[in-house]
Write an enzyme that holds these catalytic residues in place. Structure first.
Site, PDB file in Angstrom:
ATOM      1  N   LYS A 195       0.843  -1.215   0.000  1.00 48.13           N
ATOM      2  CA  LYS A 195       0.000   0.000   0.000  1.00 48.13           C
ATOM      3  C   LYS A 195       0.872   1.258   0.000  1.00 48.13           C
ATOM      4  O   LYS A 195       0.643   2.184  -0.780  1.00 48.13           O
ATOM      5  CB  LYS A 195      -0.934   0.026   1.235  1.00 48.13           C
ATOM      6  CG  LYS A 195      -1.859  -1.174   1.330  1.00 48.13           C
ATOM      7  CD  LYS A 195      -2.758  -1.100   2.555  1.00 48.13           C
ATOM      8  CE  LYS A 195      -2.041  -1.185   3.883  1.00 48.13           C
ATOM      9  NZ  LYS A 195      -1.364  -2.482   4.137  1.00 48.13           N
ATOM     10  N   ARG A 224     -10.037   0.810   8.223  1.00 48.54           N
ATOM     11  CA  ARG A 224      -9.607  -0.545   8.526  1.00 48.54           C
ATOM     12  C   ARG A 224     -10.651  -1.308   9.324  1.00 48.54           C
ATOM     13  O   ARG A 224     -10.445  -2.480   9.629  1.00 48.54           O
ATOM     14  CB  ARG A 224      -8.374  -0.445   9.398  1.00 48.54           C
ATOM     15  CG  ARG A 224      -7.115  -1.002   8.800  1.00 48.54           C
ATOM     16  CD  ARG A 224      -6.035  -0.575   9.767  1.00 48.54           C
ATOM     17  NE  ARG A 224      -4.858  -1.325   9.658  1.00 48.54           N
ATOM     18  CZ  ARG A 224      -3.765  -0.921   9.012  1.00 48.54           C
ATOM     19  NH1 ARG A 224      -3.745   0.209   8.364  1.00 48.54           N
ATOM     20  NH2 ARG A 224      -2.696  -1.657   9.028  1.00 48.54           N
ATOM     21  N   ARG A 227      -1.051  -9.026  13.162  1.00 51.26           N
ATOM     22  CA  ARG A 227      -1.572  -8.010  12.219  1.00 51.26           C
ATOM     23  C   ARG A 227      -2.461  -8.678  11.170  1.00 51.26           C
ATOM     24  O   ARG A 227      -3.488  -8.129  10.768  1.00 51.26           O
ATOM     25  CB  ARG A 227      -0.406  -7.269  11.549  1.00 51.26           C
ATOM     26  CG  ARG A 227       0.292  -6.315  12.510  1.00 51.26           C
ATOM     27  CD  ARG A 227       1.702  -5.982  12.078  1.00 51.26           C
ATOM     28  NE  ARG A 227       1.798  -5.237  10.838  1.00 51.26           N
ATOM     29  CZ  ARG A 227       2.927  -5.052  10.172  1.00 51.26           C
ATOM     30  NH1 ARG A 227       4.056  -5.562  10.620  1.00 51.26           N
ATOM     31  NH2 ARG A 227       2.935  -4.345   9.067  1.00 51.26           N
TER      32      ARG A 227
HETATM   33  P1  AP5 Z   1       4.856  -1.562   1.783  1.00 54.01           P
HETATM   34  O1  AP5 Z   1       4.534  -0.708   0.611  1.00 54.01           O
HETATM   35  O2  AP5 Z   1       5.585  -0.940   2.921  1.00 54.01           O
HETATM   36  O3  AP5 Z   1       3.538  -2.345   2.301  1.00 54.01           O
HETATM   37  P2  AP5 Z   1       2.275  -1.832   3.113  1.00 54.01           P
HETATM   38  O4  AP5 Z   1       1.065  -2.461   2.513  1.00 54.01           O
HETATM   39  O5  AP5 Z   1       2.289  -0.355   3.249  1.00 54.01           O
HETATM   40  O6  AP5 Z   1       2.571  -2.562   4.483  1.00 54.01           O
HETATM   41  P3  AP5 Z   1       2.387  -2.044   5.976  1.00 54.01           P
HETATM   42  O7  AP5 Z   1       3.138  -3.014   6.838  1.00 54.01           O
HETATM   43  O8  AP5 Z   1       2.740  -0.599   6.106  1.00 54.01           O
HETATM   44  O9  AP5 Z   1       0.864  -2.236   6.185  1.00 54.01           O
HETATM   45  P4  AP5 Z   1       0.116  -2.338   7.505  1.00 54.01           P
HETATM   46  O10 AP5 Z   1      -1.257  -2.158   7.082  1.00 54.01           O
HETATM   47  O11 AP5 Z   1       0.394  -3.557   8.298  1.00 54.01           O
HETATM   48  O12 AP5 Z   1       0.811  -1.201   8.414  1.00 54.01           O
HETATM   49  P5  AP5 Z   1       0.412   0.301   8.730  1.00 54.01           P
HETATM   50  O13 AP5 Z   1       1.652   1.087   8.804  1.00 54.01           O
HETATM   51  O14 AP5 Z   1      -0.673   0.754   7.856  1.00 54.01           O
HETATM   52  O15 AP5 Z   1       5.696  -2.806   1.215  1.00 54.01           O
HETATM   53  C1  AP5 Z   1       6.152  -3.844   2.066  1.00 54.01           C
HETATM   54  C2  AP5 Z   1       7.486  -4.382   1.539  1.00 54.01           C
HETATM   55  O16 AP5 Z   1       7.265  -5.002   0.286  1.00 54.01           O
HETATM   56  C3  AP5 Z   1       8.555  -3.302   1.305  1.00 54.01           C
HETATM   57  O17 AP5 Z   1       9.804  -3.799   1.696  1.00 54.01           O
HETATM   58  C4  AP5 Z   1       8.505  -3.057  -0.216  1.00 54.01           C
HETATM   59  O18 AP5 Z   1       9.760  -2.637  -0.721  1.00 54.01           O
HETATM   60  C5  AP5 Z   1       8.111  -4.436  -0.728  1.00 54.01           C
HETATM   61  N1  AP5 Z   1       7.315  -4.367  -1.958  1.00 54.01           N
HETATM   62  C6  AP5 Z   1       6.254  -3.543  -2.201  1.00 54.01           C
HETATM   63  N2  AP5 Z   1       5.755  -3.764  -3.422  1.00 54.01           N
HETATM   64  C7  AP5 Z   1       6.492  -4.767  -3.971  1.00 54.01           C
HETATM   65  C8  AP5 Z   1       6.453  -5.438  -5.223  1.00 54.01           C
HETATM   66  N3  AP5 Z   1       5.545  -5.133  -6.153  1.00 54.01           N
HETATM   67  N4  AP5 Z   1       7.360  -6.409  -5.440  1.00 54.01           N
HETATM   68  C9  AP5 Z   1       8.290  -6.743  -4.500  1.00 54.01           C
HETATM   69  N5  AP5 Z   1       8.389  -6.128  -3.290  1.00 54.01           N
HETATM   70  C10 AP5 Z   1       7.489  -5.143  -3.030  1.00 54.01           C
HETATM   71  O19 AP5 Z   1      -0.177   0.122  10.209  1.00 54.01           O
HETATM   72  C11 AP5 Z   1       0.674  -0.215  11.286  1.00 54.01           C
HETATM   73  C12 AP5 Z   1      -0.139  -0.278  12.568  1.00 54.01           C
HETATM   74  O20 AP5 Z   1      -0.730   1.004  12.849  1.00 54.01           O
HETATM   75  C13 AP5 Z   1      -1.338  -1.250  12.544  1.00 54.01           C
HETATM   76  O21 AP5 Z   1      -0.944  -2.571  12.875  1.00 54.01           O
HETATM   77  C14 AP5 Z   1      -2.234  -0.616  13.625  1.00 54.01           C
HETATM   78  O22 AP5 Z   1      -1.784  -0.900  14.923  1.00 54.01           O
HETATM   79  C15 AP5 Z   1      -2.036   0.877  13.380  1.00 54.01           C
HETATM   80  N6  AP5 Z   1      -3.001   1.431  12.396  1.00 54.01           N
HETATM   81  C16 AP5 Z   1      -2.707   1.946  11.170  1.00 54.01           C
HETATM   82  N7  AP5 Z   1      -3.825   2.348  10.563  1.00 54.01           N
HETATM   83  C17 AP5 Z   1      -4.845   2.094  11.415  1.00 54.01           C
HETATM   84  C18 AP5 Z   1      -6.256   2.261  11.328  1.00 54.01           C
HETATM   85  N8  AP5 Z   1      -6.835   2.797  10.229  1.00 54.01           N
HETATM   86  N9  AP5 Z   1      -7.003   1.877  12.393  1.00 54.01           N
HETATM   87  C19 AP5 Z   1      -6.442   1.340  13.498  1.00 54.01           C
HETATM   88  N10 AP5 Z   1      -5.114   1.140  13.645  1.00 54.01           N
HETATM   89  C20 AP5 Z   1      -4.328   1.513  12.599  1.00 54.01           C
END
Ligand code: AP5
Ligand code: MG
Length: 238
Positions: free
Chosen positions: A33, A108, A192
């Site tokens: 994402k 979410r 997660r």
């Molecule tokens: P990346 O682009 O970083 O993936 P992502 O989907 O953004 O993953 P996140 O871990 O950030 O998602 P998440 O939803 O768990 O965490 P968030 O920060 O939102 O890519 C991942 C890896 O893959 C990278 O190394 C990249 O280089 C690689 N990659 C990407 N595309 C690729 C491709 N095409 N080919 C090969 N490699 C590739 O949330 C964290 C925490 O915050 C949650 O657990 C929760 O506690 C809290 N939180 C956040 N939002 C909310 C909400 N709305 N409500 C409640 N709690 C929330």
């Protein structure tokens, strides 16, 4: 104000050119994402609003929200809806959101989706949201999570397996030492994933049922996925 300028401001389709309006990027942890949101920012010139990044910013600044969120995020659970909604509401007040924005990781939960839908319903000049869900299988997600490294300065996202920096552990752009997120362990990833399946799968189904929804294959090169998202949004905005 001319009608064209007015419609540009509110994110309408003008002169056969799709203006994106609000876009939701949905998908499991590590699906890409954040990576895709950064590509779409370059293509559309609208901001990325990542609730994960905003929460991590609060954690590193030590705000009251950050103190509450730190423990919850460390366990891989979701931060309470009311706190996240309030944080998003404040961000949506910023003028850079006028032509659209990419919500990365929000909504979410169904209550978050209901809050967002209600808010947008009060803004009849704004286009309805379009939701895009990215799909990648479990083993690939785990590899992406455990291999991820981030630049703490410019937030560029790397992966030691798939998208390494030119120099080991160093950001290509900033020269800063790359860091690993505290929740990027296999154990927290599993929690997660549980939270995603229990709380966010119903959100995906909610937007699918509304018909303003597309699914894209995330197991492709980054630029191909971005092109797929742009094509899907253009189709849905026709
Ligand atoms: P990346 O682009 O970083 O993936 P992502 O989907 O953004 O993953 P996140 O871990 O950030 O998602 P998440 O939803 O768990 O965490 P968030 O920060 O939102 O890519 C991942 C890896 O893959 C990278 O190394 C990249 O280089 C690689 N990659 C990407 N595309 C690729 C491709 N095409 N080919 C090969 N490699 C590739 O949330 C964290 C925490 O915050 C949650 O657990 C929760 O506690 C809290 N939180 C956040 N939002 C909310 C909400 N709305 N409500 C409640 N709690 C929330
Ligand atoms: Mg992310």
């Amino acid at each position: 104000m001319s009608s064209s300028a007015s419609s540009m401001e509110t994110g309408r389709v003008t002169e056969n050119k799709t203006v994106p309006g609000p876009i939701l990027l949905l998908g499991a942890p590590g699906v890409g994402k954040g990576t895709q949101a950064k590509e779409l920012v370059k293509i559309w010139g609208i901001p990325q609003i990542s609730t994960g990044d905003l929460l991590r910013g609060n954690v590193s600044k030590g705000t009251e929200l950050g103190k509450v969120a730190k423990e919850i995020m460390g366990r891989g659970e979701l931060v309470p809806d009311s706190l996240v909604n309030e944080m998003v509401a404040a961000r949506l007040q910023e003028p850079d959101t006028a032509k659209g924005y990419i919500l990365d990781g929000f909504p979410r939960t169904l209550p978050q989706a209901g809050w967002l839908d209600g808010r947008l319903a009060q803004q009849p000049k704004t286009l309805p949201v379009v939701a895009v869900s990215i799909q990648v299988d479990y083993n690939q997600l785990l590899r992406r999570i455990t291999g991820r490294r981030n630049c703490p300065v410019c937030q560029t996202i790397y992966n030691i397996y798939g998208k390494p920096p030119q120099k080991d552990g160093i950001c290509d752009v900033e020269g800063a030492a790359l860091v690993q997120r505290a929740d990027d362990t296999e154990k927290v990833f599993e929690e997660r994933m549980r939270a995603y399946e229990a709380m966010t799968t119903p959100v995906v189904e909610h937007y699918r049922a509304l018909g303003r929804f597309a699914e894209v294959d995330g197991d492709r090169p980054i630029s191909s996925i971005a092109a797929g998202i742009v094509a899907a949004v253009e189709q849905l905005r026709k």
